[in-house]
Enzyme design. Structure first.
Site, PDB file in Angstrom:
ATOM      1  N   GLU A   8      -0.026   1.691  -1.562  1.00 59.63           N
ATOM      2  CA  GLU A   8       1.297   0.874  -1.666  1.00 59.63           C
ATOM      3  C   GLU A   8       2.260   1.876  -2.181  1.00 59.63           C
ATOM      4  OE1 GLU A   8       1.835  -2.126  -1.960  1.00 59.63           O
ATOM      5  OE2 GLU A   8      -0.015  -3.028  -1.350  1.00 59.63           O
ATOM      6  N   TYR A  32       5.988  -4.544  -8.903  1.00 61.86           N
ATOM      7  CA  TYR A  32       5.408  -4.910  -7.595  1.00 61.86           C
ATOM      8  C   TYR A  32       4.300  -4.287  -7.531  1.00 61.86           C
ATOM      9  CZ  TYR A  32       3.706  -4.524  -2.944  1.00 61.86           C
ATOM     10  OH  TYR A  32       3.094  -4.436  -1.821  1.00 61.86           O
ATOM     11  N   ASP A  50       7.246  -8.901  -3.124  1.00 64.22           N
ATOM     12  CA  ASP A  50       7.852  -7.753  -2.522  1.00 64.22           C
ATOM     13  C   ASP A  50       9.025  -8.472  -1.515  1.00 64.22           C
ATOM     14  OD1 ASP A  50       6.444  -9.036  -0.450  1.00 64.22           O
ATOM     15  OD2 ASP A  50       6.355  -7.272   0.784  1.00 64.22           O
TER      16      ASP A  50
END
Length: 341
Positions: A86, A169, A187
């Site tokens: 991520e 997020y 996102d």
DNA sequence: GAGTCGTGGCT
DNA sequence: TAGCCAAGACT
């Protein structure tokens, strides 16, 4: 390998993860009239799931069939693998992340392994992924995890959010993908899918709005497993089919319900989406300076850094910025290196 | 809330 | 070619 973590719930490689179909998630958002969609071409694109048809089932089915087999989606990736991915995927295409991700996890299979290294090693290993402050933040997050969480990536959303480099997020993504929790994962892909399929516009607003968060929560399936699956699936749909340009509606599992398509795919009208220039900016200078330091495994003299940019004022400003960000460590005698601490 | 922060592939 | 775009965070 990290300490055993719960399996990822978003991977295509886990048939057992296929969720049961859940009914529509309660009522549609309250701004929405409860009526059937207008005929194609005549709809003002209301804020709702068109005709109340839930989007989850077709999107999750599509995901079952078409999801990419990405390493961080495999169960063995663990929460640390998900978290590393991520960080790297923030503003960065999958294709560029893949090789760096593999090297990173091989070298630092647990947070404590990374925390034991100098931050400059993280910056070096980041390579040319861009936005190198992410490497520093990932190192800082690993240190915090080692100190505060016994070396295990926390599963709690608030604890994730408290880590450096993790915002709204990423906290939701890690909690959802690594731990199977129910969170609205908003996102840029999901925002675009919602903008089109539900709101009926080509692009979402520049900044995430409260209305988008509310919509995302309203669309979330009720049960945890389906919600986690939905998060990955809606993101994948935006990445592969409902792309920013040249969208492939003929491959879209919810094309029949897409408010934007039904409205004739009107062009974006609002303020122009801010473009990014790069050539000649401080960012380009910073990139060149850091590239020199990444490639050198010994301290570099000022004179070597001076080669990368002709304009002295901007060059000095860029170097100062790197030092201020902790990406570069100044030594005595005008020498520089990646930070040892 | 607008600016800043890298990099490279694609059209 | 010159923009546009790619799983944001932080100030």
């Amino acid at each position: 390998m990290t300490a055993p973590t719960k399996p990822s719930h978003n991977g295509p490689s886990d048939p057992a993860a296929k969720p049961s179909r859940t009914p529509a998630p309660g009522t549609a958002p309250d701004t929405v009239p409860d009526q059937a969609p207008a005929a194609p071409g005549t709809s003002p694109a209301g804020e709702r799931e068109a005709s109340g048809v839930p989007l989850h089932a077709p999107v999750i089915d599509w995901f079952d069939e078409h999801a990419r087999d990405l390493p961080w989606r495999r169960p063995e990736a663990g929460a640390w693998g998900v978290m590393v991915s991520e960080f790297m995927l923030q503003q960065t295409p999958v294709s560029r992340v893949l090789p760096v991700y593999e090297q990173w996890l091989a070298r630092w299979p647990r947070p404590a392994d990374l925390a034991a290294e100098a931050p400059g090693e993280a910056v070096r290993a980041w390579g040319r992924l861009g936005y190198p402050r992410r490497a520093l933040r990932l190192h800082g997050a690993a240190a915090a995890i080692t100190e505060r969480h016994g070396g295990d990536v926390p599963a709690d959303h608030a604890q994730l959010l408290a880590l450096p480099g993790i915002g709204e997020y990423t906290a939701a993504a890690v909690a959802s993908f690594a731990y199977g929790q129910r969170h609205a994962v908003l996102d840029t892909n999901v925002r675009r899918v919602f903008a089109r399929a539900v709101t009926g516009v080509q692009y979402p607003p520049n900044a995430t709005t409260a209305a988008e968060r509310k919509l995302a929560r309203a669309l979330l399936p009720d049960d945890e497993a389906s919600a986690a699956r939905w998060a990955a699936a809606s993101m994948e749909l935006g990445a592969l089919v409902c792309t920013a340009k040249n969208e492939s509606c003929h491959r879209c599992p919810i094309a029949a319900q897409c408010a934007w398509r039904l409205a004739g795919k009107p062009a974006h009208d609002g303020p122009p989406r801010r473009g990014q220039t790069y050539a000649g900016t401080d960012r380009q200078v910073r990139g060149r300076l850091l590239a020199v330091l990444r490639d050198a495994h010994v301290p570099v003299p000022q004179s070597a850094l001076d080669q990368v940019w002709h304009e002295p004022v901007q060059r000095a400003r860029a170097l100062d910025g790197l030092v201020a960000d902790g990406l570069v460590e100044p030594l005595a005698d005008g020498m520089y290196r990646l930070p040892l601490s």
